[in-house]
Design an enzyme around this catalytic site. Structure first.
Site, PDB file in Angstrom:
ATOM      1  N   TRP A  82      -7.921 -37.670  -4.901  1.00 50.26           N
ATOM      2  CA  TRP A  82      -6.962 -37.271  -5.930  1.00 50.26           C
ATOM      3  C   TRP A  82      -7.281 -37.958  -7.253  1.00 50.26           C
ATOM      4  O   TRP A  82      -7.515 -39.176  -7.288  1.00 50.26           O
ATOM      5  CB  TRP A  82      -5.551 -37.646  -5.493  1.00 50.26           C
ATOM      6  CG  TRP A  82      -4.972 -36.659  -4.538  1.00 50.26           C
ATOM      7  CD1 TRP A  82      -5.107 -36.654  -3.187  1.00 50.26           C
ATOM      8  CD2 TRP A  82      -4.178 -35.517  -4.878  1.00 50.26           C
ATOM      9  NE1 TRP A  82      -4.440 -35.577  -2.648  1.00 50.26           N
ATOM     10  CE2 TRP A  82      -3.857 -34.859  -3.658  1.00 50.26           C
ATOM     11  CE3 TRP A  82      -3.706 -34.988  -6.072  1.00 50.26           C
ATOM     12  CZ2 TRP A  82      -3.091 -33.703  -3.628  1.00 50.26           C
ATOM     13  CZ3 TRP A  82      -2.944 -33.836  -6.044  1.00 50.26           C
ATOM     14  CH2 TRP A  82      -2.638 -33.203  -4.836  1.00 50.26           C
TER      15      TRP A  82
ATOM     16  N   HIS B 120      -4.790 -41.072   1.336  1.00 52.67           N
ATOM     17  CA  HIS B 120      -4.806 -39.612   1.242  1.00 52.67           C
ATOM     18  C   HIS B 120      -6.174 -39.083   0.837  1.00 52.67           C
ATOM     19  O   HIS B 120      -6.294 -38.001   0.264  1.00 52.67           O
ATOM     20  CB  HIS B 120      -3.715 -39.152   0.272  1.00 52.67           C
ATOM     21  CG  HIS B 120      -2.349 -39.591   0.703  1.00 52.67           C
ATOM     22  ND1 HIS B 120      -1.551 -38.836   1.535  1.00 52.67           N
ATOM     23  CD2 HIS B 120      -1.672 -40.746   0.468  1.00 52.67           C
ATOM     24  CE1 HIS B 120      -0.423 -39.489   1.767  1.00 52.67           C
ATOM     25  NE2 HIS B 120      -0.484 -40.654   1.143  1.00 52.67           N
TER      26      HIS B 120
ATOM     27  N   HIS C  64      -6.425 -36.314   6.495  1.00 55.69           N
ATOM     28  CA  HIS C  64      -5.376 -37.324   6.661  1.00 55.69           C
ATOM     29  C   HIS C  64      -4.045 -36.678   7.035  1.00 55.69           C
ATOM     30  O   HIS C  64      -3.851 -35.480   6.863  1.00 55.69           O
ATOM     31  CB  HIS C  64      -5.193 -38.111   5.362  1.00 55.69           C
ATOM     32  CG  HIS C  64      -4.694 -37.284   4.217  1.00 55.69           C
ATOM     33  ND1 HIS C  64      -5.531 -36.492   3.464  1.00 55.69           N
ATOM     34  CD2 HIS C  64      -3.439 -37.085   3.717  1.00 55.69           C
ATOM     35  CE1 HIS C  64      -4.830 -35.856   2.541  1.00 55.69           C
ATOM     36  NE2 HIS C  64      -3.544 -36.197   2.672  1.00 55.69           N
TER      37      HIS C  64
ATOM     38  N   ASP D  94       0.125 -36.827   6.267  1.00 56.61           N
ATOM     39  CA  ASP D  94       1.167 -37.295   5.373  1.00 56.61           C
ATOM     40  C   ASP D  94       2.344 -37.762   6.226  1.00 56.61           C
ATOM     41  O   ASP D  94       2.882 -36.975   7.013  1.00 56.61           O
ATOM     42  CB  ASP D  94       1.672 -36.155   4.476  1.00 56.61           C
ATOM     43  CG  ASP D  94       0.816 -35.947   3.244  1.00 56.61           C
ATOM     44  OD1 ASP D  94      -0.159 -36.687   3.064  1.00 56.61           O
ATOM     45  OD2 ASP D  94       1.140 -35.026   2.457  1.00 56.61           O
TER      46      ASP D  94
ATOM     47  N   HIS E  23       5.684 -40.718   2.347  1.00 58.97           N
ATOM     48  CA  HIS E  23       4.826 -40.382   1.214  1.00 58.97           C
ATOM     49  C   HIS E  23       5.626 -39.732   0.081  1.00 58.97           C
ATOM     50  O   HIS E  23       5.350 -39.969  -1.094  1.00 58.97           O
ATOM     51  CB  HIS E  23       3.715 -39.441   1.701  1.00 58.97           C
ATOM     52  CG  HIS E  23       2.808 -38.931   0.641  1.00 58.97           C
ATOM     53  ND1 HIS E  23       2.218 -39.739  -0.307  1.00 58.97           N
ATOM     54  CD2 HIS E  23       2.372 -37.654   0.371  1.00 58.97           C
ATOM     55  CE1 HIS E  23       1.454 -39.001  -1.095  1.00 58.97           C
ATOM     56  NE2 HIS E  23       1.557 -37.747  -0.721  1.00 58.97           N
TER      57      HIS E  23
ATOM     58  N   HIS F 163       6.421 -29.689   0.825  1.00 59.20           N
ATOM     59  CA  HIS F 163       6.558 -30.955   1.549  1.00 59.20           C
ATOM     60  C   HIS F 163       8.008 -31.175   2.000  1.00 59.20           C
ATOM     61  O   HIS F 163       8.272 -31.506   3.168  1.00 59.20           O
ATOM     62  CB  HIS F 163       6.140 -32.133   0.658  1.00 59.20           C
ATOM     63  CG  HIS F 163       4.675 -32.364   0.563  1.00 59.20           C
ATOM     64  ND1 HIS F 163       3.870 -31.654  -0.301  1.00 59.20           N
ATOM     65  CD2 HIS F 163       3.855 -33.241   1.212  1.00 59.20           C
ATOM     66  CE1 HIS F 163       2.621 -32.089  -0.190  1.00 59.20           C
ATOM     67  NE2 HIS F 163       2.584 -33.044   0.726  1.00 59.20           N
TER      68      HIS F 163
ATOM     69  N   GLU G 274      -3.607 -32.724   6.335  1.00 64.32           N
ATOM     70  CA  GLU G 274      -4.284 -32.151   5.167  1.00 64.32           C
ATOM     71  C   GLU G 274      -5.763 -32.527   5.141  1.00 64.32           C
ATOM     72  O   GLU G 274      -6.191 -33.476   5.791  1.00 64.32           O
ATOM     73  CB  GLU G 274      -3.602 -32.639   3.879  1.00 64.32           C
ATOM     74  CG  GLU G 274      -2.160 -32.177   3.752  1.00 64.32           C
ATOM     75  CD  GLU G 274      -1.415 -32.837   2.607  1.00 64.32           C
ATOM     76  OE1 GLU G 274      -0.470 -32.208   2.081  1.00 64.32           O
ATOM     77  OE2 GLU G 274      -1.736 -34.000   2.257  1.00 64.32           O
TER      78      GLU G 274
END
Length: 206
Positions: free
Chosen positions: A17, A47, A51, A53, A57, A158, A170
């Site tokens: 990210w 992340h 991974h 979540d 998170h 989410h 994800e």
């Protein structure tokens, strides 16, 4: 039975990210320096790559990784090919998702060049979440960095998934996995304070 490794390899330079902690690995000790062993160390965001979540998170009151039910991350899973769609909606999955499906993995193929972070992905419509819940889904997986648009602050998918007690996996790599039924194994690490965890995810033909 064929085994599919559906995990992203981790290496220095793996896309993460933007602005998040980049993955970095190095040898803290070399065999030459220590006289006996190589010992590596790594730094990374929870992340990065493939991974889970944890609800923590995106919800301060949500469960952390150590609290996640491990049985969700092992067992029968359905891979559904939705490549070419702009959003994962009930319209695209209604005919493919059957009652009693506990784990479903969405193959979008929207992340073609995994050497760079994607500019656009295929989000899950929050309106599709009640349908997933009605079918018995408790875990969804995607071949993208997120289930929401990359620039989303509200994280509608989410939160809708959390409201319906559906957990999130994800960063899967499903390009070479045909649509169908498999056994999934994608166990998170026992991180007591973790908001997420890297996993080694595999699918085994049934």
């Amino acid at each position: 039975m064929k085994l599919f490794d559906i995990s992203m390899p981790l290496y220095n330079g793996v896309p993460g990210w933007p602005g998040d902690t980049p993955y970095h690995f190095e040898l803290a000790w070399t065999k030459e320096a220590s006289g006996s062993v190589n010992v590596g160390k790594m730094e990374m965001s929870n992340h990065t790559g493939t991974h889970v979540d944890a609800p923590y998170h995106f919800n301060n009151e949500g469960e952390k990784v150590i609290d996640l039910p491990l049985d969700l991350y092992m067992g029968p899973a359905l891979v559904i090919d939705v490549s070419g769609v702009e959003e994962i909606t009930v319209e695209w999955i209604r005919e493919k998702l059957v009652d009693g499906t506990k784990r479903v993995l969405f193959k979008t193929k929207c992340w073609q060049d995994r050497t760079v972070f994607p500019e656009k992905i295929v989000p899950i419509s929050p309106a599709a979440v009640p349908f997933l819940y009605q079918c018995g889904v408790q875990l969804i997986g995607v071949d993208m960095p997120s289930v929401d648009q990359l620039d989303s602050k509200e994280l509608g998918a989410h939160h809708a998934l959390y409201k319906h007690n559906i957990h999130i996996l994800e960063g899967l790599v499903l390009d070479d996995v045909p649509e169908g039924d498999y056994e999934l194994i994608a166990l998170p690490l026992p991180l007591k304070d973790g908001d997420g965890s890297p996993v080694r995810a595999v699918l085994r033909e049934i």
